[in-house]
Write an enzyme that holds these catalytic residues in place. Structure first.
Site, PDB file in Angstrom:
ATOM      1  CE  LYS A   8     -25.749 -16.616  -9.916  1.00 26.55           C
ATOM      2  NZ  LYS A   8     -26.790 -16.314 -10.917  1.00 26.55           N
ATOM      3  CG  ASP A 135     -25.847 -12.772  -7.663  1.00 27.54           C
ATOM      4  OD1 ASP A 135     -26.973 -12.427  -7.250  1.00 27.54           O
ATOM      5  OD2 ASP A 135     -25.620 -13.042  -8.860  1.00 27.54           O
TER       6      ASP A 135
END
Length: 253
Positions: A8, A135
């Protein structure tokens, strides 16, 4: 049994508050579809969990191992890994702000839920994942793009076109702990939510911000690792606490 574990980038990353030892953020997370690890469950007779991969940390600190320890309370999980081991083919650089470890843990959790038939929903899985890392919930939900708040536990899907994201990772290992420590000491200012940024598409956000404006941690990382400036080119942005830089190419998938 093999699944992709995507990287990401943070299109923007703003630190808006403190919660104990944690930092509350407003951010846009976007999966990088051309950069991923692969997580496989492979038949074996190990009788206990075995994780194979090119890791720089001891097994006890591995995010997949931490996820397993949270899931082994389910009898099906313990029995399953008497007959399978975990293999992770790493392509996502470590210490790079790309969420590789968190992505691995989330992919593992989702795979365990599926193959062990735990029948947990995404919210329940995200609750498990946030105990592994901030995350991890984003990756649990498997959104291509999402607005992320809190310490990472609030994940809201954002609908936009899949972006062609190019990533470069210099051979510089940014120390996330040191970056956040210095940020808290010298740079933190409490802020309101970035509601306008949450409504804009990612390419429009980057058109309106420079590298310092997009990521609150870049100036701190730069102070600790001055060599990062060599990679701070026009149209490139900084992901997470680094050391990766990214840009959106004009072509879209």
């Amino acid at each position: 049994m093999c699944e992709k574990s995507y990287a990401k980038v943070n299109i923007f990353l703003k630190i808006v508050g403190l919660r104990g030892d944690y930092h509350e953020l407003n951010s846009r997370f976007v999966r990088v579809k051309n950069l991923y690890d692969e997580v496989s469950f492979i038949k074996s007779n190990e009788k206990e969990l075995k994780i194979i991969g090119n890791f720089s940390c001891p097994i006890e600190k591995n995010t997949v191992y931490k996820a397993y320890k949270l899931l082994e309370k389910y009898k099906k999980v313990e029995e399953f890994f008497k007959n399978y081991y975990v293999k992770i083919d790493k392509k996502i650089p470590e210490f790079a702000g790309l969420g590789g470890g968190s992505s691995n843990a989330a992919t593992f959790i989702n795979m365990v839920n599926r193959y062990c038939e735990l029948n947990l929903n995404k919210d329940e899985l995200a609750q498990i994942g946030k105990s592994v890392g901030a995350d991890v919930p984003f990756f649990i939900y498997e959104y291509d793009s999402a607005n992320v708040k809190g310490i990472g536990e609030v994940v809201e899907k954002f609908d936009e076109e899949t972006l062609d994201i190019e990533v470069i990772t210099p051979n510089i290992k940014c120390n996330t702990g040191e970056i956040f420590k210095l940020f808290r000491k010298d740079y933190f200012e409490e802020k309101s939510e970035y509601k306008e940024l949450f409504t804009l598409k990612s390419d429009k956000i980057l058109e309106s911000l420079n590298i310092f404006e997009a990521n609150d941690l870049y100036k701190v990382a730069l102070k600790l690792e001055p060599k990062l400036e060599e990679f701070s080119k026009n149209s490139w942005f900084f992901s997470g606490s680094g050391s990766s830089f990214f840009r959106i190419n004009s072509g879209k998938n």
